[in-house]
Design an enzyme around this catalytic site. Structure first.
Site, PDB file in Angstrom:
ATOM      1  N   ILE A  79       0.832  -1.204   0.000  1.00  0.00           N
ATOM      2  CA  ILE A  79       0.000   0.000   0.000  1.00  0.00           C
ATOM      3  C   ILE A  79       0.865   1.252   0.000  1.00  0.00           C
ATOM      4  O   ILE A  79       0.579   2.222  -0.715  1.00  0.00           O
ATOM      5  CB  ILE A  79      -0.948  -0.015   1.208  1.00  0.00           C
ATOM      6  CG1 ILE A  79      -2.009  -1.106   1.029  1.00  0.00           C
ATOM      7  CG2 ILE A  79      -1.618   1.344   1.399  1.00  0.00           C
ATOM      8  CD1 ILE A  79      -2.879  -1.335   2.251  1.00  0.00           C
ATOM      9  N   ASN A  85       2.017   4.701   7.319  1.00  0.00           N
ATOM     10  CA  ASN A  85       1.597   3.451   6.701  1.00  0.00           C
ATOM     11  C   ASN A  85       2.368   2.245   7.203  1.00  0.00           C
ATOM     12  O   ASN A  85       1.827   1.139   7.245  1.00  0.00           O
ATOM     13  CB  ASN A  85       1.759   3.566   5.178  1.00  0.00           C
ATOM     14  CG  ASN A  85       1.681   2.225   4.491  1.00  0.00           C
ATOM     15  OD1 ASN A  85       0.613   1.642   4.326  1.00  0.00           O
ATOM     16  ND2 ASN A  85       2.848   1.698   4.090  1.00  0.00           N
ATOM     17  N   SER A 113      -5.058   2.614   8.787  1.00  0.00           N
ATOM     18  CA  SER A 113      -5.590   1.815   9.878  1.00  0.00           C
ATOM     19  C   SER A 113      -5.946   0.420   9.356  1.00  0.00           C
ATOM     20  O   SER A 113      -5.221  -0.148   8.537  1.00  0.00           O
ATOM     21  CB  SER A 113      -6.805   2.520  10.486  1.00  0.00           C
ATOM     22  OG  SER A 113      -7.352   1.785  11.552  1.00  0.00           O
ATOM     23  N   TYR A 156      -2.671  -7.223  16.604  1.00  0.00           N
ATOM     24  CA  TYR A 156      -2.452  -6.276  15.507  1.00  0.00           C
ATOM     25  C   TYR A 156      -3.564  -5.232  15.485  1.00  0.00           C
ATOM     26  O   TYR A 156      -3.319  -4.030  15.358  1.00  0.00           O
ATOM     27  CB  TYR A 156      -2.395  -7.034  14.179  1.00  0.00           C
ATOM     28  CG  TYR A 156      -2.546  -6.184  12.955  1.00  0.00           C
ATOM     29  CD1 TYR A 156      -1.453  -5.489  12.425  1.00  0.00           C
ATOM     30  CD2 TYR A 156      -3.776  -6.062  12.301  1.00  0.00           C
ATOM     31  CE1 TYR A 156      -1.589  -4.705  11.296  1.00  0.00           C
ATOM     32  CE2 TYR A 156      -3.913  -5.287  11.171  1.00  0.00           C
ATOM     33  CZ  TYR A 156      -2.820  -4.603  10.673  1.00  0.00           C
ATOM     34  OH  TYR A 156      -2.964  -3.829   9.553  1.00  0.00           O
ATOM     35  N   LYS A 211      -3.760  -0.745  15.741  1.00  0.00           N
ATOM     36  CA  LYS A 211      -4.415   0.178  14.816  1.00  0.00           C
ATOM     37  C   LYS A 211      -5.523   0.966  15.513  1.00  0.00           C
ATOM     38  O   LYS A 211      -5.732   2.153  15.229  1.00  0.00           O
ATOM     39  CB  LYS A 211      -4.981  -0.594  13.625  1.00  0.00           C
ATOM     40  CG  LYS A 211      -3.918  -1.253  12.750  1.00  0.00           C
ATOM     41  CD  LYS A 211      -3.011  -0.222  12.097  1.00  0.00           C
ATOM     42  CE  LYS A 211      -2.059  -0.843  11.100  1.00  0.00           C
ATOM     43  NZ  LYS A 211      -1.215   0.186  10.426  1.00  0.00           N
ATOM     44  N   THR A 254      -1.286  -7.668  -0.408  1.00  0.00           N
ATOM     45  CA  THR A 254       0.059  -7.163  -0.129  1.00  0.00           C
ATOM     46  C   THR A 254       0.886  -8.262   0.508  1.00  0.00           C
ATOM     47  O   THR A 254       0.373  -9.287   0.946  1.00  0.00           O
ATOM     48  CB  THR A 254       0.024  -5.959   0.834  1.00  0.00           C
ATOM     49  OG1 THR A 254      -0.372  -6.410   2.133  1.00  0.00           O
ATOM     50  CG2 THR A 254      -0.921  -4.881   0.349  1.00  0.00           C
TER      51      THR A 254
END
Length: 258
Positions: free
Chosen positions: A21, A100, A149, A163, A167, A198
């Site tokens: 991203i 990011n 996020s 994780y 965020k 990704t």
């Protein structure tokens, strides 16, 4: 509507800008006129490749290195940024900061060690917190702060709970900074991807998992980095000057029917 020159004469920093991203965001901002600092933590080759792709497309970019999740990471990053601008005879300061960079932790809570927990929070939460802290004296009035996020902060997904916590903490910071920086015309927002293709998600190599995650979107596909970059570019633009303190869903309608 054309977006050519949307970010002309602006300087942007994209953390984790060498892949996924971040790479798409860096390329999009550069195509629209920004001078982009492509931050990377470990993969120098990928960062240089991203810079060369941007330059081949007529854009302007440079790579900066700072390992995140270690003491002094934010200071190291901004020192590299400042020195790189000076070397290019570019004006100091920044207009767009895109937080990011991050890592995932695909383990349910019962399998997370204290070391795992500390590392994911150091990279995903502590590093961007202090990057933003040190950005406050550099970002120009009318600037943009955007955090990448996750749609998981609004959907229960136990497999990546730790994780998701990292965020969610940044989503809360978005609200506080939006109120604090509003008088300077600076907007602060979170953009939340869903299941996106990704390198951060190794489970996508499994065809059955890919199919299941794609089916979670109303469009029956995985997101592409460009899907997220388009949203970030809008939020970073003057057209989004009246949008701040928001959590912007860029999941492709994941779980709308549930």
């Amino acid at each position: 509507m054309t977006t050519t020159g949307r970010h002309q004469d602006r300087t942007a920093l994209v953390t984790g800008g060498s892949r996924g991203i971040g790479r798409a965001v860096a390329g999009r901002l550069a195509r629209e006129g920004a001078l982009v600092a492509v931050h990377y933590g470990h993969d120098h080759t990928a960062a240089e490749r991203t810079v060369k792709e941007i330059e081949a497309d007529g854009g302007r970019a440079f790579a900066i290195h700072a390992e995140l999740g270690v003491p002094g990471d934010a200071a190291t990053l901004w020192d590299a940024f400042d020195r790189a601008l000076a070397a290019r005879d570019a004006a100091p300061g920044v207009d767009i900061v895109v937080n990011n960079a991050g890592i995932t932790l695909p383990r349910p809570i019962e399998h997370v060690t204290e070391e795992d927990y500390d590392r994911v929070f150091a990279i995903n939460t502590k590093a961007p917190y202090f990057i933003l802290q040190q950005a406050l004296g550099r970002i120009r009035d009318g600037g943009r702060i955007i955090t990448v996020s996750s749609g998981a902060t609004r959907i229960a997904y136990p497999a990546i709970a730790t994780y998701t916590m990292t965020k969610a903490a940044l989503d809360s910071l978005t609200l506080s900074l939006a109120l604090q920086l509003g008088p300077r015309g600076i907007t602060v927002n979170s953009v939340a991807p869903g299941f996106t293709e990704t390198e951060i998600n190794p489970t996508l190599q499994n065809p059955q998992i890919r199919q299941a995650l794609a089916a979670a979107s109303v469009f029956n596909r995985l997101g592409a980095p460009a899907d997220i970059a388009d949203v970030v570019s809008f939020v970073a633009s003057d057209e989004a000057r009246w949008v701040t303190g928001q959590w912007i869903d860029a999941t492709g309608g994941v779980h709308l029917g549930l």
